[in-house]
Write an enzyme that holds these catalytic residues in place. Structure first.
Site, PDB file in Angstrom:
ATOM      1  N   LEU A 126       0.884  -1.127  -0.113  1.00  0.00           N
ATOM      2  CA  LEU A 126      -0.103   0.048  -0.080  1.00  0.00           C
ATOM      3  C   LEU A 126       0.760   1.367  -0.050  1.00  0.00           C
ATOM      4  CD1 LEU A 126      -3.318   0.328   0.074  1.00  0.00           C
ATOM      5  CD2 LEU A 126      -3.015   0.557   2.517  1.00  0.00           C
ATOM      6  N   ASP A 127       0.648   2.225  -1.069  1.00  0.00           N
ATOM      7  CA  ASP A 127       1.583   3.257  -1.220  1.00  0.00           C
ATOM      8  C   ASP A 127       1.518   4.118   0.369  1.00  0.00           C
ATOM      9  OD1 ASP A 127       2.209   2.506  -3.725  1.00  0.00           O
ATOM     10  OD2 ASP A 127       0.638   3.947  -4.474  1.00  0.00           O
ATOM     11  N   PRO A 128       2.622   4.894   0.340  1.00  0.00           N
ATOM     12  CA  PRO A 128       2.616   5.658   1.529  1.00  0.00           C
ATOM     13  C   PRO A 128       1.502   6.891   1.699  1.00  0.00           C
ATOM     14  CG  PRO A 128       4.801   5.534   0.863  1.00  0.00           C
ATOM     15  CD  PRO A 128       3.979   4.787  -0.247  1.00  0.00           C
ATOM     16  N   ALA A 145      -1.316   6.274   0.633  1.00  0.00           N
ATOM     17  CA  ALA A 145      -2.530   5.734   0.700  1.00  0.00           C
ATOM     18  C   ALA A 145      -2.830   5.228   2.180  1.00  0.00           C
ATOM     19  CB  ALA A 145      -2.616   4.371  -0.135  1.00  0.00           C
TER      20      ALA A 145
END
Length: 321
Positions: free
Chosen positions: A48-50, A52
């Site tokens: 999960l992207d930072p 997000a």
């Protein structure tokens, strides 16, 4: 002089369904949870992207063996697309690369959604963790290189428009399969609508079989680990970090990740034989006769993943008792 071995962690097993906050990377989140539990092994089921937030399933100990089954599960994302700008990272992190004064109407957006529903071809973002010739795409992109990432097939089962906001952005929710990039959806839809777009907010709310009811936050984990006084007071008092009862209560059983598989209940004797690597005959009127993969349990505890052939369970991956 002999080298000291690395201190071994606890052999704790189970799933932590972390509600990851914005700003924390997936690797950082895993390291935090692993430290809080003093676990010997940890991993996550899907980056999960930072920027997000939301569901990051983190596996501890024996649960790391079940990570692929969670990675393959359906996911639900809620996200906001800001129109009028395309960015290098397809989210707020990167600089603006294209702009437009055009803004799409609700009817135009709804008319486009069927194109992005079902099995579609999608080009991942330039800034992604995909490996190209052994190197991460985001590392190549950060060095200024234009990365040629081939399109790949992804599946979107549901694509809903939830809200047209006063600022002109649009809120969506999708249910999708493994490998889908929401940032790519914002980029491609913006190009199709002739106005460009990027992700302004992104939250993952579900990763099958887990639901929002399973969420736990970092502060909740810290409270369970250190109590109301907090970590600093605990360390100042010189208390040993030995009491894991409260934080262990927040774990979800390892076997929860395997609900997608046929379930086989074993006797204690059969479970013992399975743990030694031996096949066993499955008994019971409703027992499956054939299955490429199945989950074997004894007294409600996970024993093994294996195949069923001609009514015999053959273990492939055995779990500690």
């Amino acid at each position: 002089m002999a080298r000291r071995g690395k201190k071994k962690g606890r052999s704790v097993s189970g799933w932590v369904i972390l509600d990851k906050p914005v700003g924390m990377g997936s690797t950082e989140a895993v390291a935090k949870v692993k430290w809080l539990y003093q676990a010997d092994k940890a991993g996550h089921a899907g980056t999960l992207d930072p920027l997000a937030s939301g569901m990051l399933p983190i596996a501890l100990g024996e649960a790391t063996k079940t990570v692929p089954y969670v990675q393959d599960g359906a996911k639900v994302y809620r996200f906001t697309v800001a129109w009028g700008e395309e960015r290098s990272t397809d989210d707020l992190e990167g600089p603006v690369t294209r702009t437009s004064d055009k803004r799409p109407g609700e009817d135009d957006i709804r008319a486009l959604l069927p194109k992005y529903t079902g099995v579609i071809m999608q080009a991942p973002p330039q800034f992604s963790a995909i490996k190209i010739a052994g190197e991460r795409a985001y590392d190549m992109a950060r060095s200024g290189e234009v990365v040629d990432i081939p399109e790949r097939e992804v599946e979107i089962g549901r694509f809903d428009l939830l809200e047209m906001r006063p600022d002109g952005s649009t809120v969506f929710e999708i249910e999708c399969g493994k490998g889908t990039y929401v940032r790519s959806l914002a980029r491609d839809m913006g190009r199709d609508l002739g106005c460009y777009g990027h992700i302004a907010e992104l939250r993952r709310t579900e990763v099958d079989p887990f639901t929002p009811e399973d969420f736990v936050t970092v502060p909740e984990l810290e409270l369970a680990r250190f109590g109301e006084a907090g970590q600093a007071a605990w360390e100042e008092a010189g208390k040993p970090l030995l009491d894991f009862g409260a934080i262990d209560d927040l774990l979800i059983d390892t076997g929860a990740a395997l609900e997608c598989l046929p379930q086989v209940a074993l006797s204690d004797d059969a479970a013992h034989r399975i743990r030694l690597g031996n096949p066993v005959i499955i008994r019971g009127r409703d027992a499956p006769v054939e299955a490429e993969e199945a989950c074997a349990t004894a007294r409600g505890r996970l024993v093994a993943i294996g195949a069923i052939e001609a009514g015999m369970f053959k273990p492939k991956r055995v779990f500690a008792g």
